[in-house]
Design a protein around this motif. Structure first.
Motif, PDB file in Angstrom:
ATOM      1  N   GLU A   1       0.824  -1.221   0.000  1.00 23.98           N
ATOM      2  CA  GLU A   1       0.000   0.000   0.000  1.00 23.98           C
ATOM      3  C   GLU A   1       0.857   1.270   0.000  1.00 23.98           C
ATOM      4  OE1 GLU A   1      -3.335   0.218  -0.082  1.00 23.98           O
ATOM      5  OE2 GLU A   1      -3.712  -1.935  -0.027  1.00 23.98           O
TER       6      GLU A   1
ATOM      7  N   CYS B   1       2.915   2.449   2.259  1.00 27.77           N
ATOM      8  CA  CYS B   1       2.884   3.188   3.522  1.00 27.77           C
ATOM      9  C   CYS B   1       4.260   3.711   3.910  1.00 27.77           C
ATOM     10  CB  CYS B   1       2.351   2.301   4.647  1.00 27.77           C
ATOM     11  SG  CYS B   1       0.622   1.876   4.446  1.00 27.77           S
TER      12      CYS B   1
ATOM     13  N   THR C   1      -1.913   7.421   3.889  1.00 23.78           N
ATOM     14  CA  THR C   1      -2.479   6.414   3.002  1.00 23.78           C
ATOM     15  C   THR C   1      -3.850   6.017   3.542  1.00 23.78           C
ATOM     16  OG1 THR C   1      -1.560   4.532   4.211  1.00 23.78           O
ATOM     17  CG2 THR C   1      -0.206   5.457   2.449  1.00 23.78           C
TER      18      THR C   1
END
Length: 188
Positions: free
Chosen positions: A75, A77, A83
């Motif tokens: 993701e 991060c 995020t």
């Protein structure tokens, strides 16, 4: 081998982020039932906190934490300040679905977990900002279309057209005509 002996070397995030290294670290750190320092599972009600952690908590939590780091890397991060990924939500869902008591049950989404849905009824979350929900491609399309629209509206000919339309609306007073039409219709 005690927990302290297994963790004598400091852990690095990189160990958890690459799949082969993460599997090795998890295998080294986790007390497996056969390799556990206890011949049989200790009684959870009478064992020491350390034994409870080593036998009941860490074998479940550490693979979840490793999976959490993999997902956080996916993701992005570690690359961005903000995020849409919520680590606590991911870990809650992962632990709920990996619970041995739910072994034969289907996968349950985070918001479908009973205690989560009950909690969220009383404590609703604010909506996630659109900036976090959009992918980079979707966001770039929106920004580019807005910029193209702005540039077109700045064009001299378009400005003339918009002023002409505004004057036409004022002259004809279309809103007044529409209001009068509907008032006549309602009177019938």
């Amino acid at each position: 081998v005690s927990w302290e002996a297994r963790t004598s070397q400091p852990l690095r995030v990189e160990q958890f982020c690459s799949a082969p290294a993460a599997d090795t670290v998890v295998q080294q750190l986790l007390p497996v039932a056969e390799a556990a320092p206890f011949p049989e599972p200790p009684d959870p009600k009478t064992c020491s906190p350390r034994e409870y952690l080593e036998y009941y908590i860490f074998p479940v939590l550490l693979p979840g934490m490793a999976e959490l780091l993999h997902r956080a890397k996916k993701e992005k991060c570690f690359e961005r300040k903000r995020t849409k990924f919520i680590a606590c939500d991911f870990l809650t869902e992962w632990l709920y679905n990996k619970n041995p008591k739910r072994e034969d049950e289907p996968f349950t989404e985070f918001f479908s977990i009973p205690f989560v849905s009950d909690w969220l009824k009383d404590h609703p979350r604010p909506p996630i900002p659109l900036s976090l929900l959009l992918s980079e491609e979707e966001a770039s399309i929106i920004i580019q279309s807005f910029w193209r629209g702005y540039r077109v509206r700045c064009d001299r000919e378009i400005q003339e057209l918009r002023q002409w339309q505004k004057k036409l609306r004022e002259d004809k007073n279309i809103f007044k005509s529409v209001r009068e039409f509907w008032s006549k219709q309602e009177a019938k």
